[in-house]
Design an enzyme around this catalytic site. Structure first.
Site, short mmCIF file in Angstrom:
data_model
loop_
_atom_site.label_atom_id
_atom_site.label_comp_id
_atom_site.label_asym_id
_atom_site.label_seq_id
_atom_site.Cartn_x
_atom_site.Cartn_y
_atom_site.Cartn_z
N GLU A 170 0.58 3.04 -3.67
CA GLU A 170 -0.31 4.06 -3.11
C GLU A 170 0.09 4.56 -1.71
O GLU A 170 -0.64 4.35 -0.74
CB GLU A 170 -1.75 3.54 -3.06
CG GLU A 170 -2.28 3.18 -4.41
CD GLU A 170 -3.79 2.92 -4.41
OE1 GLU A 170 -4.37 2.86 -3.32
OE2 GLU A 170 -4.36 2.82 -5.51
N GLU A 197 -3.05 0.24 -11.81
CA GLU A 197 -4.37 -0.25 -11.38
C GLU A 197 -5.45 0.63 -11.99
O GLU A 197 -5.31 1.85 -12.06
CB GLU A 197 -4.56 -0.16 -9.85
CG GLU A 197 -3.86 -1.21 -9.06
CD GLU A 197 -4.11 -1.06 -7.57
OE1 GLU A 197 -5.21 -0.59 -7.17
OE2 GLU A 197 -3.20 -1.41 -6.81
C1 BGC Z 1 -5.64 -0.53 -3.94
C2 BGC Z 1 -6.22 -1.93 -3.96
C3 BGC Z 1 -7.71 -1.88 -3.76
C4 BGC Z 1 -8.31 -1.10 -4.90
C5 BGC Z 1 -9.81 -1.00 -4.85
C6 BGC Z 1 -6.47 0.45 -4.73
O1 BGC Z 1 -6.44 1.66 -4.09
O2 BGC Z 1 -4.31 -0.52 -4.35
O3 BGC Z 1 -5.60 -2.68 -2.97
O4 BGC Z 1 -8.28 -3.14 -3.66
O5 BGC Z 1 -7.80 0.21 -4.85
O6 BGC Z 1 -10.24 -0.33 -3.73
#
Ligand code: BGC
Length: 768
Positions: free
Chosen positions: A161, A356
């Protein structure tokens, strides 16, 4: 469906879970400094967090027990090279090697991210990402990583990110290092990040000593269309890759951070819009950034609606008030996974890994010691279902990493958000697998077969009722029963459960909202236990007779099949209301068909019609071939076969739109049962026994019960479906408030239904 080798996993990052140890030789990073300044929401820090460095063995065992076979995690740069450059911390290397070996022992494939936002403080002190030297610093770190872990791991991701740490960390200052630099610097930083990525890829391939798979994990909210109209889709695509956001948010951009990496150039729209801020960008830079990658990672959490305006230009559309959100107040927008993957694949043509996706919930440990996070299960189900939709349409998605395994340190929000499928007690370090962990296990095991997209849920089906005009109708359905519609008067009927051509009822809430009953019958046969037949077999309506209805008769299946290409019409009535001392015309007094015809031709109706006394609450079965007429003043619940074949014998010479209503005496006589003297004994007078279900009738097409609800009860459904009609009072049915006039279907497989309140129900099941 997902490919057989689809990678299902979980994701985490080092700083969010690892914790620290005074002996670990690790260097400080920008987040340590940021926390020392007291920037955290809950004043917590990450010194212990999930204490993963001391609990990784049990964590990987737990992953193994939960069937998790792939794990995306990140390495801490400062744990490996405490000052960012120079000396390597062998303890850090050893720790990560032990961790990876332990993962593998547990059957878990590692996916390593090199950079998840934790820059060594020593490098930040030298200008951090603004200093062009970082390109070499990062490349050197990448070399150390593959040289030390390349033998154990095949999959590497350079940067997580960039949008986030560049924008929030250096422009808005809410993340470490907490800076608010001017636009020019931010563009320089972004350019450095992309070049660092390119240099790292070169080194990784060079020093890994074997073939490795390398990707990159950018993010961004997904612009997705408010409808599937092509104009809206096009408008959303434009915004997704365009530059519509305000300057202070410019880093939330897909194409700026992905076009150079995957296409070898910056997007023209952005180059023009931000010309005044751009650093020197050379062809050599672009060649460096544009390194061949094996896959594209993408972190996707949510999206925002876009529609095409009148001029065709994209417009941001508001979400309706009350739109569902997560505990972090992020909108729940499952379609973002579908459109995000689709748009990205169309543009970059690389296999995609969702690196993610997940949510934070207000989880807690229930009194039974477990964590029942149904919200998370539903979120994941909806999102992954949309991912499957993309896959089914040919988008090459290879894997999905759920964010995240353990509840952990959520950056500036500290421990106020729980994103894990495993609960962590931060005082005792106890772990509890939440319900969602078990759900995810099953989802992985079945490769998505248990998702709602493949296995639609069973819900109660409520329909939009439809008022129908009849010459003999009144206005009580509107005035007294509260049904809505345009008709003001002569409202004879309200069709409440129907799937035929005249009225095809539409589901008005829940998962199937907007679906017609006929569509459900054809597309969701599971809901009706795969009953045979072209059409939903029954029809339920309410009748308000202000005047007498015609004297009529219906055919049976055999006759209707032969002569009308339809089904017969067996029906029954539950009397909702009627005048005192009322009677209904049911059956006839003729001894033979000849006598019947003679009485009809002579108009000797008194000698033919058979009147039976009726009271409110009575139940009457009308077999095919039975002459009958509803009389003025009656309100009925009518349950019947799904058919509209009626033969009128006599209509009191009533005129409708200047012509007498059509009679069908000839056909009527062909189906008429004679003799057919119905008496008071043929009428059912249900005795109300509170909370005890009573059978009213069993026929070849339906069986019907009445139930007076006075105390909470559980209705068991073992039928292809049940239609429930609330005929009096009100109450609660599995959380939904119902009252007189409401009808709903309990579908097959919806096994139990909690009912309470004070009401009378008429319940109908089909007979196969
Ligand atoms: C990030 C994580 C974060 C998650 C939830 C993502 O943008 O990579 O590190 O914990 O979002 O906020």
């Amino acid at each position: 469906m997902f490919r057989d080798d689809f990678v299902w996993g979980v994701a985490s990052s080092s700083y969010q879970i690892e914790g620290s140890d005074p002996e670990d030789g690790m260097g400080k990073n920008v987040w340590d400094t940021f926390m020392e300044k007291g920037k955290m929401k809950d004043k917590g820090d990450a010194k212990v967090s999930c204490d993963h460095i001391h609990h990784y063995k049990e964590d990987y065992r737990l992953m193994n027990n939960l069937g998790i076979k792939a794990y995306r995690f990140s390495l801490s740069w400062a744990r490996i090279i405490p000052n960012g450059v120079g000396e390597v911390n062998q303890k850090g290397i050893q720790l990560y090697r032990d961790m990876i070996l332990e993962m593998k022992k547990n059957g878990i494939t590692p996916y390593i991210t090199l950079y998840h936002w934790e820059l060594p403080q020593a490098l930040e002190d030298c200008g951090g990402w603004l200093n062009e030297e970082i390109i070499e610093w990062f490349a050197e770190y990448a070399r150390v990583v593959v040289e030390n872990f390349g033998d154990l791991c095949d999959y590497f991701i350079t940067i997580n990110e960039p949008q986030c740490f560049v924008g929030i960390g250096y422009m808005q200052g809410a993340h470490a290092p907490g800076k608010t630099l001017p636009m020019k610097d931010i563009f320089q930083i972004a350019h450095n990040v992309l070049r660092a990525h390119g240099r790292a890829v070169i080194n990784m391939r060079k020093y890994a000593g074997k073939k490795i798979y390398v990707g990159y994990a950018p993010t961004c909210g997904v612009a997705y269309p408010i409808s599937d109209r092509p104009e809206d889709v096009e408008a959303a695509r434009k915004v997704y890759f365009g530059f519509y956001q305000p300057d202070e948010n410019w880093t939330w951009n897909v194409s700026w951070f992905s076009d150079p990496v995957f296409l070898g150039h910056y997007p023209e729209e952005g180059m023009k819009k931000y010309a005044e801020y751009l650093p020197k960008i050379t062809q050599e830079d672009m060649d460096l950034i544009y390194q061949p990658l094996d896959f594209m990672g993408q972190n996707i959490y949510n999206g925002y609606y876009i529609q095409a305006g009148k001029d065709g230009n994209p417009e941001y559309a508001n979400r309706p008030i009350g739109f569902p959100i997560t505990a972090s107040k992020w909108p729940i927008t499952p379609e973002c996974l579908y459109y995000g993957c689709k748009f990205i694949y169309e543009r970059y043509h690389l296999p995609i890994f969702i690196t993610e996706n997940g949510l934070s919930c207000a989880d807690n440990v229930a009194l039974d010691g477990q964590v029942h996070d149904t919200n998370r299960i539903e979120f994941l189900d909806l999102y992954i279902s949309q991912l499957q939709r993309a896959v089914d349409e040919g988008v090459d998605v290879r894997g999905y990493f759920l964010w995240t395994f353990c509840d952990n340190f959520e950056w500036e929000k500290g421990y106020t958000e729980r994103f894990g499928i495993v609960w962590v007690d931060f005082q005792t370090q106890e772990r509890i697998a939440k319900d969602s962990a078990y759900w995810y296990q099953k989802m992985m095991e079945t490769n998505g077969a248990n998702l709602s997209i493949n296995h639609h849920p069973r819900t109660l089906l409520f329909f939009e009722p439809k008022l129908i005009k009849r010459v003999w109708g009144g206005n009580r359905l509107k005035k007294e029963w509260g049904f809505e519609g345009e008709l003001e008067d002569h409202i004879g009927e309200c069709w409440v459960v129907s799937s035929n051509e005249q009225v095809d009822c539409v589901v008005n809430r829940g998962f199937y909202k907007g679906k017609k009953l006929s569509e459900l019958w054809n597309e969701e046969p599971d809901l009706f236990d795969h009953m045979e037949g072209d059409e939903f077999p029954l029809l339920v309506k309410l009748i308000d007779a202000k005047e007498d209805l015609s004297l009529q008769v219906h055919p049976d299946d055999a006759y209707a099949g032969l002569n009308e290409n339809g089904s017969g019409k067996r029906e029954c009535w539950y009397v909702l209301d009627c005048p005192e001392d009322a009677t209904l015309a049911i059956g006839n007094k003729a001894q033979s068909l000849e006598e019947f015809s003679r009485l009809v031709s002579e108009g000797a109706w008194d000698q033919l019609i058979n009147e039976v006394p009726i009271k409110k609450g009575d139940f009457i079965q009308i077999e095919p071939g039975t002459l009958h007429a509803i009389k003025a003043g009656f309100m009925l619940l009518e349950i019947q076969q799904n058919s509209d074949i009626t033969y009128r014998i006599y209509d009191y010479d009533r005129v409708c739109e200047d012509t007498p209503r059509e009679l069908n005496i000839e056909k009527g006589l062909q189906v008429m049962k004679v003799p057919n003297l119905i008496t008071e004994e043929d009428i059912f007078h249900p005795v109300n026994t509170k909370n005890v279900i009573q059978r009213l009738i069993m026929t070849d097409h339906y069986q019907i019960w009445s139930l007076e609800v006075a105390a909470p009860l559980v209705l068991q459904n073992e039928w292809p479906f049940l239609i429930v009609s609330v005929v009096e009072g009100d109450g609660l049915v599995d959380g939904t408030q119902v009252s007189r006039g409401n009808h709903f279907i309990i579908p097959n497989g919806y096994k139990t239904c909690k009912i309470q309140g004070s009401m009378k129900l008429v319940i109908t099941a089909p007979v196969i």
